[in-house]
Design an enzyme around this catalytic site. Structure first.
Site, PDB file in Angstrom:
ATOM      1  N   CYS A  97       0.913  -1.311  -0.206  1.00 47.23           N
ATOM      2  CA  CYS A  97       0.100   0.101  -0.041  1.00 47.23           C
ATOM      3  C   CYS A  97       1.015   1.278   0.082  1.00 47.23           C
ATOM      4  CB  CYS A  97      -0.974   0.047   1.289  1.00 47.23           C
ATOM      5  SG  CYS A  97      -2.048  -1.299   0.992  1.00 47.23           S
ATOM      6  N   ARG A 118       3.977  -0.275  -4.651  1.00 45.40           N
ATOM      7  CA  ARG A 118       3.586  -1.034  -3.310  1.00 45.40           C
ATOM      8  C   ARG A 118       2.249  -1.535  -3.228  1.00 45.40           C
ATOM      9  NH1 ARG A 118       6.987   1.897   0.602  1.00 45.40           N
ATOM     10  NH2 ARG A 118       5.811   0.912   2.051  1.00 45.40           N
ATOM     11  N   TRP A 126      -2.901  -2.808  -1.830  1.00 46.82           N
ATOM     12  CA  TRP A 126      -2.482  -4.289  -1.721  1.00 46.82           C
ATOM     13  C   TRP A 126      -3.373  -4.861  -0.852  1.00 46.82           C
ATOM     14  CZ3 TRP A 126      -0.764  -8.257   1.028  1.00 46.82           C
ATOM     15  CH2 TRP A 126      -0.448  -9.645   0.397  1.00 46.82           C
ATOM     16  N   ASN A 186      -2.511   1.700   5.708  1.00 46.04           N
ATOM     17  CA  ASN A 186      -1.321   0.657   5.162  1.00 46.04           C
ATOM     18  C   ASN A 186      -1.117  -0.296   6.537  1.00 46.04           C
ATOM     19  OD1 ASN A 186       0.537  -0.931   4.474  1.00 46.04           O
ATOM     20  ND2 ASN A 186       2.289   0.265   4.396  1.00 46.04           N
ATOM     21  N   GLY A 187      -1.570  -1.487   6.372  1.00 42.69           N
ATOM     22  CA  GLY A 187      -1.113  -2.458   7.547  1.00 42.69           C
ATOM     23  C   GLY A 187      -2.392  -3.543   7.729  1.00 42.69           C
ATOM     24  N   GLU A 228      17.459 -17.705  -7.479  1.00 39.87           N
ATOM     25  CA  GLU A 228      17.056 -16.337  -7.959  1.00 39.87           C
ATOM     26  C   GLU A 228      16.559 -16.101  -9.155  1.00 39.87           C
ATOM     27  OE1 GLU A 228      16.404 -13.735  -6.541  1.00 39.87           O
ATOM     28  OE2 GLU A 228      16.607 -12.051  -7.879  1.00 39.87           O
ATOM     29  N   LYS A 270      12.870 -15.171 -10.128  1.00 37.95           N
ATOM     30  CA  LYS A 270      12.547 -13.963 -11.377  1.00 37.95           C
ATOM     31  C   LYS A 270      11.524 -14.533 -12.154  1.00 37.95           C
ATOM     32  CE  LYS A 270      13.516 -11.115  -9.527  1.00 37.95           C
ATOM     33  NZ  LYS A 270      14.522 -10.966  -8.160  1.00 37.95           N
ATOM     34  N   GLU A 314       7.879 -14.993 -10.665  1.00 39.01           N
ATOM     35  CA  GLU A 314       7.196 -13.723 -10.129  1.00 39.01           C
ATOM     36  C   GLU A 314       6.859 -13.026 -11.532  1.00 39.01           C
ATOM     37  OE1 GLU A 314      10.872 -11.555  -8.413  1.00 39.01           O
ATOM     38  OE2 GLU A 314       9.116 -11.049  -7.439  1.00 39.01           O
ATOM     39  N   HIS A 332      19.095 -36.734  -6.206  1.00 41.52           N
ATOM     40  CA  HIS A 332      18.347 -37.448  -5.174  1.00 41.52           C
ATOM     41  C   HIS A 332      16.917 -37.358  -5.206  1.00 41.52           C
ATOM     42  CE1 HIS A 332      22.096 -37.993  -3.288  1.00 41.52           C
ATOM     43  NE2 HIS A 332      22.395 -36.658  -3.419  1.00 41.52           N
ATOM     44  N   LYS A 387       5.502  -4.597  -3.708  1.00 45.49           N
ATOM     45  CA  LYS A 387       7.073  -4.345  -3.316  1.00 45.49           C
ATOM     46  C   LYS A 387       6.840  -3.825  -1.755  1.00 45.49           C
ATOM     47  CE  LYS A 387      11.396  -2.896  -5.016  1.00 45.49           C
ATOM     48  NZ  LYS A 387      11.720  -4.091  -5.658  1.00 45.49           N
TER      49      LYS A 387
HETATM   50  C1  F6R Z   1      11.615 -10.758  -5.497  1.00 46.70           C
HETATM   51  C2  F6R Z   1      11.664  -9.663  -4.610  1.00 46.70           C
HETATM   52  C3  F6R Z   1      11.079 -10.289  -2.908  1.00 46.70           C
HETATM   53  C4  F6R Z   1      11.850  -9.261  -2.061  1.00 46.70           C
HETATM   54  C5  F6R Z   1      11.484  -9.861  -0.653  1.00 46.70           C
HETATM   55  C6  F6R Z   1      12.402  -9.063   0.578  1.00 46.70           C
HETATM   56  O1  F6R Z   1      12.084 -10.074  -6.705  1.00 46.70           O
HETATM   57  O2  F6R Z   1      11.905  -8.540  -4.754  1.00 46.70           O
HETATM   58  O3  F6R Z   1      11.378 -11.466  -2.862  1.00 46.70           O
HETATM   59  O4  F6R Z   1      13.408  -9.441  -2.112  1.00 46.70           O
HETATM   60  O5  F6R Z   1      10.151  -9.350  -0.518  1.00 46.70           O
HETATM   61  O6  F6R Z   1      12.150  -7.797   0.384  1.00 46.70           O
HETATM   62  P1  F6R Z   1      13.256  -6.461   1.190  1.00 46.70           P
HETATM   63  O7  F6R Z   1      14.463  -6.911   0.549  1.00 46.70           O
HETATM   64  O8  F6R Z   1      12.650  -5.238   0.648  1.00 46.70           O
HETATM   65  O9  F6R Z   1      13.051  -6.959   2.534  1.00 46.70           O
END
Ligand code: F6R
Length: 614
Positions: A2, A27, A75, A101-102, A484, A488, A491, A507, A609
């Protein structure tokens, strides 16, 4: 999660608030909404979906503008992402508007109490209860800030609230517990935002708010108290990037711009770490060398992509310092009763500095008397404030939801931390450390080369864009890189992608290999440890079972050539540093793959994010 904006000044509040929401949309993008004060009334608009929908709504049904306003991009937590549940929420008289937010954990009890007293709720959200509670409070006081404080004292959980009142046209109030809120200081105008991107176009002077604080902004003043009205201490800071850093700058997607910025992000994170006598220095380190010498165990805690940086940190810390190091997912850490004491250093890694799982891990660790050092990219965020020490990564603002430059900068900071430990513990000679730093300083050139050679990766992504499943294999630090690469792709492209330790495949997971399945393999540099040879054997095993192999191997490694359907060359770097170059083609592959499928690369579905809920 949010995005929240508040404004009091002389400009068009609609313009300022919508501009701020656009920069905070990463966000959350389930809905957007604004509320403005116009001639003693609230004018408001809200719409489910991305801000484009709100823009269209405002065009079709314009609302009266003012010079005070609040806004929200959501969000969803409580209540489906529809128009009704979109913020702002108003009290039943339409006088108070609230964005949030929360999660208010005791909202069900509060809602029941309000409904019993005759309040009618129009949404399913926890936020709406706050508007009604404020309405009741304002029956017994004229002081809006006092009413907000009184309501905050009744709320449990995590919340940032931003509130305006039609009867007080030149005031916006913010409150925060566990969720982010910063103040932007202007001349004759002031701002509130979930982060500084909300107001970076107008001011780079910001104020960090602490836990359980209420802020009142007017045109000329910012007053901060705790939830009981006592004056509170705050910290002012100057943001070291400007609005251009928060814009796409000619790229189709923020993610592409951020991938492109990686040589700079790594170089800037390395910058200024030498003292005159050639020693490594970490100047944001608030722990003394003596305190660090006492450390006999390190636990690195993080979430998502940052967790993969933590995995790389473990290899570097143990190899270079011989200090035992564990890694732990932030969401699991405090529930497994970890063994912590004063000589344990908990290192947290977070790009946003707001991730709730990580923040809760920090609080838990400190309660157990462990010291906490955070690696973080966001000045003014909660995680560095609540840590004993911090190493800032200097990647600049990361807007795309999928982390890229944030990750490379985190990995760089982990190397710096490990080397710093090696220096103060005396387990490496100064020239050994200097030589590793020298290698690190060459990596931006290697990363740039990966960017310059990205066309082959983009072509490959187009070719493979019909695949519904892709695997990633790696050994040693190539293992977190594989994880990673898979994250990527998951997502952004919404397909099945999984990363495995290459040696683990036999295994069990090898059973999923079938004719034509694309498998990326990150091959470690050739060296004394046979990692490269073992990985080449793994490639042969999967190829024999029909896999289509996409091999990432260093220049001159010809052993892989007969077994590679596609070969991506990596610059030669020491084994431990390989993630800095090997991750780049995987990021490019995922973004191109998602583009081919027509997905929104910057704002993948269901995500946001800065994950400020547990
Ligand atoms: C994936 C991604 C998330 C963040 C995770 C932690 O591309 O961005 O998996 O890495 O939510 O976020 P931070 O680093 O902000 O604590």
């Amino acid at each position: 999660m949010c995005g929240i904006v508040g404004y009091v000044g002389e400009r068009s509040a609609l313009e300022v608030v919508m501009g701020g929401l656009r920069r905070l949309e990463y966000r959350g993008y389930d809905s957007g909404g604004v509320a403005l004060i116009h001639e003693g009334t609230i004018s408001s608009a809200k719409k489910a979906g991305k801000l484009l929908n709100l823009d269209a709504e405002l065009k079709a049904n314009p609302i009266a503008d003012g010079t005070t306003g609040i806004g929200h991009t959501r969000w969803a937590t409580h209540g489906a992402p529809n128009d009704r549940n979109a913020h702002p929420h108003l009290d039943s008289t339409g006088r108070i508007a609230v964005v949030h937010n929360g999660i208010i954990e005791n909202f069900a009890a509060l809602r029941a109490e309000l409904e019993a007293a005759g309040h009618e709720m129009v949404s399913e959200t926890d936020t709406e209860t706050v508007a009604h509670l404020l309405h009741d409070e304002l029956e017994s006081t004229d002081d809006l800030a006092e009413a907000v404080r009184s309501v905050c004292r009744r709320l449990r959980g995590a919340f940032t609230l931003v509130i305006c009142d039609a009867q007080r046209p030149d005031i916006v109030i913010g409150a925060r517990r566990n969720s982010p809120l910063v103040v932007g200081r202007g001349k004759g105008e002031n701002f509130l935002g979930s982060d500084v991107a909300a107001f970076i176009e107008y001011t780079r002077d910001a104020i960090e708010l602490g836990q359980d604080q209420v802020v009142t902004i007017t045109r000329d003043d910012v007053v901060v108290t705790d939830f009981f009205g006592e004056p509170a201490e705050t910290k002012e800071y100057h943001v070291d990037w400007d609005v251009s850093a928060a814009e796409k700058g000619g790229f189709d997607w923020f993610m592409l711009k951020e991938i492109d910025e990686q040589p700079q992000a790594v170089a800037d994170t390395l910058l200024g770490r030498h003292s005159i006598d050639g020693l490594l220095q970490l100047d944001e380190m608030r722990l003394s060398d003596d305190e660090l010498r006492e450390v006999d165990k390190v636990i690195v805690v993080a979430a998502g992509t940052s967790f993969y940086a933590a995995m790389v940190a473990k290899y570097a810390i143990e190899h270079w310092t011989r200090i035992p190091c564990e890694v732990e997912l932030a969401s699991e850490f405090r529930y497994r009763d970890p063994i912590l004491d004063r000589s344990t250093l908990v290192v947290t890694i977070s790009q946003s500095g707001e991730t709730m799982d990580t923040l809760m891990a920090i609080r838990y660790a400190r309660q157990q008397r462990a010291r906490v050092l955070s690696i973080c990219n966001t000045n003014g965020s909660t995680i560095p404030r609540e840590s004993d020490a911090v190493i800032y990564t200097h990647a600049g603002p990361e807007v795309a939801v999928a982390s890229t430059k944030g990750f490379l900068a985190q990995v760089t900071a982990c190397y710096l931390l490990a080397l710093y430990f090696a220096q103060i513990k005396g387990v490496k000679y100064g020239d050994e450390i200097a030589s590793i730093i020298g290698e690190l300083e060459k990596t931006p050139t290697g990363i740039q080369r990966m960017l310059d050679e990205a066309d082959q990766v983009r072509k490959l992504a187009a070719e493979l864009s019909g695949s519904r499943s892709i695997l990633f294999l790696g050994r040693h630090v190539g293992y977190p890189v594989a994880l990673e690469g898979a994250l990527k792709l998951k997502e952004l492209a919404y397909i099945h992608a999984e990363g495995f330790a290459a040696g683990e495949l036999k295994h069990g997971p090898i059973a999923v290999i079938e004719e034509g399945l694309p498998v990326f393999v990150i091959v470690p540099p050739r060296g004394r440890d046979q990692l490269q040879e073992k990985t080449v054997s793994n490639i042969q095993e999967i190829r024999a079972r029909g896999a289509r192999t996409i091999v990432l191997a260093e220049d001159g490694d010809d052993d892989v050539v007969p077994y590679s359907d596609h070969l991506i060359r990596l610059p030669r770097v020491p084994t431990l540093l390989q993630p800095l170059v090997a991750t780049v083609p995987l990021q490019i592959f995922a973004s191109e793959f998602a583009s081919q499928l027509g997905h929104d690369v910057d704002q993948p579905r269901n995500l946001a994010k800065s994950v400020t809920v547990e």
